[in-house]
Write a protein that holds these residues in place. Structure first.
Motif, short mmCIF file in Angstrom:
data_model
loop_
_atom_site.label_atom_id
_atom_site.label_comp_id
_atom_site.label_asym_id
_atom_site.label_seq_id
_atom_site.Cartn_x
_atom_site.Cartn_y
_atom_site.Cartn_z
N PRO A 1 0.81 -1.22 0.00
CA PRO A 1 0.00 0.00 0.00
C PRO A 1 0.84 1.28 0.00
N VAL A 2 2.06 1.20 0.51
CA VAL A 2 2.97 2.34 0.48
C VAL A 2 3.95 2.23 -0.69
N LEU A 3 4.67 1.10 -0.75
CA LEU A 3 5.74 0.96 -1.73
C LEU A 3 5.24 0.85 -3.16
N GLY A 4 3.95 0.54 -3.32
CA GLY A 4 3.40 0.39 -4.66
C GLY A 4 3.33 1.69 -5.45
N ASN A 5 3.51 2.82 -4.77
CA ASN A 5 3.47 4.12 -5.45
C ASN A 5 4.66 4.95 -4.97
N PRO A 6 5.67 5.20 -5.82
CA PRO A 6 6.85 5.95 -5.38
C PRO A 6 6.52 7.33 -4.81
N VAL B 1 0.16 7.99 4.42
CA VAL B 1 -0.61 6.94 3.75
C VAL B 1 -1.49 6.22 4.77
N PRO B 2 -2.82 6.27 4.60
CA PRO B 2 -3.71 5.49 5.46
C PRO B 2 -3.84 4.07 4.93
N LEU B 3 -4.27 3.16 5.78
CA LEU B 3 -4.59 1.80 5.36
C LEU B 3 -6.10 1.66 5.25
N THR B 4 -6.58 0.95 4.23
CA THR B 4 -7.98 0.54 4.21
C THR B 4 -8.16 -0.55 5.25
N PHE B 5 -9.41 -0.85 5.59
CA PHE B 5 -9.63 -1.92 6.56
C PHE B 5 -9.05 -3.23 6.04
N GLU B 6 -9.21 -3.53 4.75
CA GLU B 6 -8.71 -4.78 4.20
C GLU B 6 -7.19 -4.86 4.32
N GLN B 7 -6.52 -3.74 4.08
CA GLN B 7 -5.06 -3.71 4.22
C GLN B 7 -4.64 -3.89 5.68
#
Length: 291
Positions: free
Chosen positions: A154-159, A166-172
């Motif tokens: 969720p973080v590293l996927g976008n430079p 960066v927030p996390l979704t519940f699923e993440q």
């Protein structure tokens, strides 16, 4: 120390009034301080129950934040931008300033990136004993399990996330933190504790083995490191056993006591979920041996 022999109060501009009060209270009690260090996606309040337990056993607890941490989950959700851009080195220096304001060397306990920061502080000779719980990896720690990569995606996927909050979704959050608890408990943990986090530390950790000047490094050889316990959650997706054990192997070169233990059926939320006390008592027993 001041010329009068009393500790120098923390003076860094990021130190809050509340953190200064915690230092003053710790010094006034004369008891051994315990400094708790939280990781990404959590706030200092995630340690409240731990702090109460350690106080019951005669310690004085400090729960500092990272620079600019809001007080509540609600404030964090409303102003996520305050987390952006915080680096490992910046946060480590912030905690060092707080520790140097204490008149006794504290025990230091940290979770996730707080576990990495705990080892950095211990490596600077600042801890009488330290406990790193599911610690984020540092330079020299090589394993990259698939679950850890998925948790960090969720973080590293976008430079561009390097300089964002960066927030996390519940699923993440469910996958990375709360995979070892029920769906209902996972949702409650998400509501009660989850906040946005600085993307920068994850990028720093991910590139640590390619960057000799990385801030994600630990002095594992310092003779003043003190005793260290690494606690690993058996079912942790974010920091699996392979990473925790590799950190342990790196630390074994130190002449101080170095131990590792695995908590069965526990995920990355092991410090905040309904089984928190079992983990806290493991840490408490270790600290008691050396303080």
């Amino acid at each position: 120390m001041t010329s009068a022999g009393s500790p120098t109060p923390p003076s860094d501009k990021t130190i809050t009034e509340h953190e200064l009060e915690q230092c003053e209270r710790a010094n006034a009690t004369g008891r051994t301080p315990v400094v708790f260090v939280h990781g990404l996606w959590l706030l200092p309040s995630s340690w409240d129950r731990w702090a109460a337990l350690f106080e019951e056993h005669g310690y004085v607890a400090l729960t500092p934040g990272w620079p600019d941490d809001p007080d509540t989950v609600e404030e964090a959700t409303a102003h996520p931008e305050v987390f952006a851009g915080k680096s490992i080195g910046q946060v480590a220096d912030h905690f060092e300033t707080i520790v140097l304001g204490l008149d006794q060397k504290p025990a230091v306990i940290g979770h996730s990136f707080g576990g990495l920061l705990t080892q950095i502080l211990a490596g600077r000779g600042l801890a009488v004993a330290s406990v790193a719980i599911d610690p984020a990896p540092f330079r020299g720690v090589l394993p990259l399990p698939i679950s850890a990569l998925r948790s960090a995606f969720p973080v590293l996927g976008n430079p561009a996330n390097r300089n964002r909050a960066v927030p996390l979704t519940f699923e993440q959050f469910r996958y990375g933190f709360a995979n070892a608890v029920s769906e209902d408990e996972a949702r409650q943990l998400y509501e009660d504790f989850a906040v946005p986090a600085s993307g920068k530390p994850l990028f720093q950790a991910a590139s640590a083995n390619l960057n000799p000047w990385t801030e994600a490094k630990v002095d594992t050889k310092n003779l003043e490191r003190g005793p260290l316990l690494i606690i690993s959650g058996e079912k942790d997706h974010t920091v699996p056993w392979a990473i925790a054990n590799a950190s342990y192997q790196q630390q074994q070169g130190n002449q101080g006591v170095t131990e590792i233990t695995e908590m069965k059926n526990r995920g990355h939320a092991l410090t905040i979920d309904s089984g928190w006390r079992e983990v806290a008592e493991e840490a408490l027993a270790f600290v008691k041996r050396f303080t």
